[in-house]
Enzyme design. Structure first.
Site, mmCIF file in Angstrom:
data_model
loop_
_atom_site.group_PDB
_atom_site.id
_atom_site.type_symbol
_atom_site.label_atom_id
_atom_site.label_comp_id
_atom_site.label_asym_id
_atom_site.label_seq_id
_atom_site.Cartn_x
_atom_site.Cartn_y
_atom_site.Cartn_z
ATOM 1 C CB SER A 177 -0.856 -0.024 1.275
ATOM 2 O OG SER A 177 -1.448 1.225 1.501
ATOM 3 C CE1 TYR A 235 -3.918 -2.671 5.729
ATOM 4 C CE2 TYR A 235 -3.595 -0.344 5.240
ATOM 5 C CZ TYR A 235 -3.771 -1.643 4.807
ATOM 6 O OH TYR A 235 -3.771 -1.918 3.470
ATOM 7 C CE LYS A 259 -1.517 -4.568 3.543
ATOM 8 N NZ LYS A 259 -1.787 -5.856 2.934
HETATM 9 P P1 NAD Z 1 -10.976 -6.654 1.582
HETATM 10 O O1 NAD Z 1 -11.161 -6.581 3.052
HETATM 11 O O2 NAD Z 1 -12.156 -6.453 0.711
HETATM 12 O O3 NAD Z 1 -10.292 -8.049 1.166
HETATM 13 C C1 NAD Z 1 -9.429 -8.767 1.996
HETATM 14 C C2 NAD Z 1 -10.029 -10.159 2.150
HETATM 15 O O4 NAD Z 1 -9.162 -10.948 2.956
HETATM 16 C C3 NAD Z 1 -11.389 -10.130 2.838
HETATM 17 O O5 NAD Z 1 -12.335 -10.775 2.021
HETATM 18 C C4 NAD Z 1 -11.157 -10.888 4.152
HETATM 19 O O6 NAD Z 1 -12.293 -11.618 4.532
HETATM 20 C C5 NAD Z 1 -9.956 -11.757 3.813
HETATM 21 N N1 NAD Z 1 -9.117 -12.116 4.954
HETATM 22 C C6 NAD Z 1 -8.636 -11.296 5.924
HETATM 23 N N2 NAD Z 1 -7.904 -12.011 6.799
HETATM 24 C C7 NAD Z 1 -7.912 -13.299 6.369
HETATM 25 C C8 NAD Z 1 -7.335 -14.511 6.849
HETATM 26 N N3 NAD Z 1 -6.625 -14.554 7.983
HETATM 27 N N4 NAD Z 1 -7.548 -15.655 6.172
HETATM 28 C C9 NAD Z 1 -8.290 -15.646 5.023
HETATM 29 N N5 NAD Z 1 -8.867 -14.541 4.532
HETATM 30 C C10 NAD Z 1 -8.678 -13.373 5.192
HETATM 31 O O7 NAD Z 1 -9.834 -5.628 1.211
HETATM 32 P P2 NAD Z 1 -9.347 -5.143 -0.219
HETATM 33 O O8 NAD Z 1 -9.665 -3.705 -0.330
HETATM 34 O O9 NAD Z 1 -9.797 -6.078 -1.260
HETATM 35 O O10 NAD Z 1 -7.784 -5.259 -0.002
HETATM 36 C C11 NAD Z 1 -7.033 -6.355 -0.489
HETATM 37 C C12 NAD Z 1 -5.590 -6.164 -0.086
HETATM 38 O O11 NAD Z 1 -5.117 -4.938 -0.613
HETATM 39 C C13 NAD Z 1 -5.358 -6.069 1.422
HETATM 40 O O12 NAD Z 1 -4.147 -6.721 1.723
HETATM 41 C C14 NAD Z 1 -5.254 -4.583 1.676
HETATM 42 O O13 NAD Z 1 -4.489 -4.307 2.810
HETATM 43 C C15 NAD Z 1 -4.555 -4.129 0.408
HETATM 44 N N6 NAD Z 1 -4.802 -2.722 0.069
HETATM 45 C C16 NAD Z 1 -6.067 -2.261 -0.002
HETATM 46 C C17 NAD Z 1 -6.292 -0.917 -0.303
HETATM 47 C C18 NAD Z 1 -7.695 -0.358 -0.318
HETATM 48 O O14 NAD Z 1 -7.842 0.841 -0.132
HETATM 49 N N7 NAD Z 1 -8.719 -1.149 -0.563
HETATM 50 C C19 NAD Z 1 -5.199 -0.072 -0.559
HETATM 51 C C20 NAD Z 1 -3.921 -0.595 -0.487
HETATM 52 C C21 NAD Z 1 -3.726 -1.941 -0.173
HETATM 53 C C1 WQD Z 2 -9.548 9.762 0.857
HETATM 54 C C2 WQD Z 2 -9.709 11.268 1.069
HETATM 55 C C3 WQD Z 2 -9.998 11.891 3.369
HETATM 56 C C4 WQD Z 2 -13.891 9.908 3.818
HETATM 57 C C5 WQD Z 2 -7.006 4.752 3.083
HETATM 58 C C6 WQD Z 2 -5.995 4.038 3.953
HETATM 59 C C7 WQD Z 2 -4.777 3.683 3.155
HETATM 60 C C8 WQD Z 2 -5.142 2.903 1.894
HETATM 61 C C9 WQD Z 2 -6.203 3.604 1.119
HETATM 62 C C10 WQD Z 2 -5.042 0.536 2.350
HETATM 63 C C11 WQD Z 2 -8.934 11.805 2.266
HETATM 64 C C12 WQD Z 2 -11.244 12.219 2.568
HETATM 65 C C13 WQD Z 2 -12.705 10.393 3.321
HETATM 66 C C14 WQD Z 2 -14.907 10.836 4.190
HETATM 67 C C15 WQD Z 2 -13.475 12.632 3.507
HETATM 68 N N1 WQD Z 2 -5.696 1.613 2.216
HETATM 69 N N2 WQD Z 2 -12.499 11.731 3.157
HETATM 70 N N3 WQD Z 2 -14.655 12.172 4.005
HETATM 71 O O1 WQD Z 2 -7.329 7.828 3.886
HETATM 72 O O2 WQD Z 2 -6.331 8.108 1.562
HETATM 73 O O3 WQD Z 2 -6.415 5.915 2.564
HETATM 74 O O4 WQD Z 2 -7.318 3.904 1.969
HETATM 75 O O5 WQD Z 2 -3.871 0.350 2.264
HETATM 76 O O6 WQD Z 2 -3.957 2.930 3.979
HETATM 77 O O7 WQD Z 2 -5.646 4.899 5.022
HETATM 78 O O8 WQD Z 2 -8.533 6.952 1.824
HETATM 79 O O9 WQD Z 2 -10.858 7.002 1.053
HETATM 80 O O10 WQD Z 2 -10.393 7.155 3.541
HETATM 81 O O11 WQD Z 2 -9.841 9.087 2.075
HETATM 82 O O12 WQD Z 2 -13.303 13.864 3.369
HETATM 83 O O13 WQD Z 2 -15.971 10.456 4.673
HETATM 84 O O14 WQD Z 2 -11.086 11.536 1.340
HETATM 85 O O15 WQD Z 2 -9.745 12.875 4.322
HETATM 86 O O16 WQD Z 2 -8.504 13.105 1.933
HETATM 87 P P1 WQD Z 2 -7.121 7.306 2.540
HETATM 88 P P2 WQD Z 2 -9.987 7.479 2.153
#
Ligand code: NAD
Ligand code: WQD
Length: 357
Positions: free
Chosen positions: A133, A158, A162
């Protein structure tokens, strides 16, 4: 025929995992998916997201309800299938929850990764694509962010999971040369599959901008709270690099292609569009393409939020041959299609996955 035939997708029932499975199937891979439904709809009967991925592609998925913390369960899956490569999405990802329950996050994300790596090695599977991330960069020192930007200056648990995993992967690949690993640092994934059949439907509380905004547009929430309009940005609101989830999915297929042909040891790539978009800009586009009205309420900055962040994705372009294709308009309209076709998310009952194990 892809060189890596069978791909194990952990967290396959989740938001990004389910979209990636569609691209993997379309690229000709066989998919074995696992999920423990910690943050996805589904049960012993299967996953509606994966059932719909089958519907979209006309292909079958092998699915197991399994937990990465249960080593013997995961070991059995590796015994049953010849896994060529793992894409590891499974993790807990709620920043706020991670601050309240750090041990839950360290256990699930770090131990889950450790278990997986040990089982992979004992089954002679050394190919891994890891979901990292942009959060590993913390508050950016310079923009756009390249992969060489310092990591580790992170303000939430969190994000640290990562970062620690990336450090662990560095140590592992330095010590054991067989490993062939790509860590993908996603910026802000949004949008949904253009069919409207699959999208984002977490079972835990969510706080991300786009799903929240869509709930307001649907009338399920009264107002969108904007966290701060006094940032040092052109309109005062925070700036992020929003990336369509299908572009993210194709980045994984590109990563698989690279490690199936080359030994890279460990490589890290940003997956973003390279463009920063403010909260106000995103709201304006969303309103325009969906014809909805989003009432806004400006409040204080959210604790731990950064001002602005966007990717330099040149390395992924040069080495993975990957670029983004979807516009901000498509991110909004595709998410809205998913949301209006499925106002209550996936069906919570009578899920029938075609392969139930
Ligand atoms: P998500 O929560 O929709 O998907 C993650 C899945 O993993 C879920 O379905 C959950 O049930 C499963 N899971 C969690 N722990 C588990 C375990 N111990 N065993 C088996 N399954 C398990 O999240 P997502 O948005 O699809 O994210 C996928 C990956 O990408 C994650 O690693 C997340 O940290 C990373 N990521 C997400 C974002 C984002 O904003 N969505 C941004 C950067 C990185
Ligand atoms: C985006 C922008 C908020 C909600 C998160 C995780 C990061 C990564 C991506 C996993 C920001 C603003 C949001 C609301 C708002 N995930 N906002 N009102 O914070 O960039 O990142 O998701 O790895 O680790 O922290 O994403 O969608 O929460 O926010 O004004 O109700 O929207 O302040 O500027 P963020 P977000």
């Amino acid at each position: 025929m892809p060189r890596f035939k069978t791909i194990l997708v952990t967290g396959g029932a989740g938001y990004i995992g389910s979209h990636c499975v569609v691209d993997l199937l379309e690229a000709g891979h066989d998919v074995v998916a696992i999920d423990n439904f910690a943050n996805a709809v589904g049960d012993e009967e299967g996953s509606p997201a994966l059932q719909r991925a089958e519907q979209i592609t006309g292909k079958k998925i092998t699915f197991y309800k399994a937990d990465l913390l249960n080593k013997s369960e995961i070991n059995d899956i590796f015994d049953k299938h010849q896994i060529d490569c793992v894409i590891h999405f499974a993790a807990l990802k709620a920043v706020g929850e991670s601050m309240q329950q750090p041990l839950l996050y360290y256990q699930n994300n770090l131990l889950g990764m450790l278990n997986l790596l040990e089982i992979m090695r004992s089954h002679n599977c050394y190919q891994l694509v890891f979901s990292s991330s942009c959060t590993v960069y913390g508050e950016p020192e310079s923009l756009p962010i390249t992969e060489t930007h310092p990591t580790g200056n992170i303000t939430n648990v969190y994000g640290r999971t990562k970062y620690f995993i990336e450090e662990m992967l560095k140590d592992l690949s330095a010590a054991e040369k067989k490993w062939n690993i790509i860590s993908l640092r996603y910026f802000n994934p949004v949008g949904a599959h253009p069919s409207g059949l699959i999208g984002e439907d977490p079972t835990k509380e969510f706080t991300n901008l786009m799903p929240f905004m869509a709930q307001v547009a649907l009338g399920k929430k009264p107002v969108l709270t904007v966290f701060g309009n006094d940032y040092n940005t052109p309109d005062g609101t925070g700036i992020r690099d929003y990336i369509h989830v299908m572009d993210l999915a194709s980045g994984h297929v590109a990563a698989l292609n690279l490690i199936s042909e080359n030994h890279v040891g460990l490589k890290v790539y940003n997956l973003g569009t390279g463009k920063g978009v403010s909260v106000k800009e995103l709201v304006n586009v969303f309103e325009r393409v969906t014809g909805t009205n989003i009432p806004l309420k400006y409040v204080e900055r959210r604790l731990g939020d950064i001002t602005a962040m966007w990717a330099d994705a040149t390395l992924a372009k040069e080495q993975l041959g990957w670029t983004t294709k979807y516009t901000i308009e498509e991110m909004c309209s595709d998410f809205w299609r998913w949301q209006t076709m499925n106002p209550d998310g996936y069906p919570k009952k009578n899920i029938k996955a075609s392969v139930i194990i």
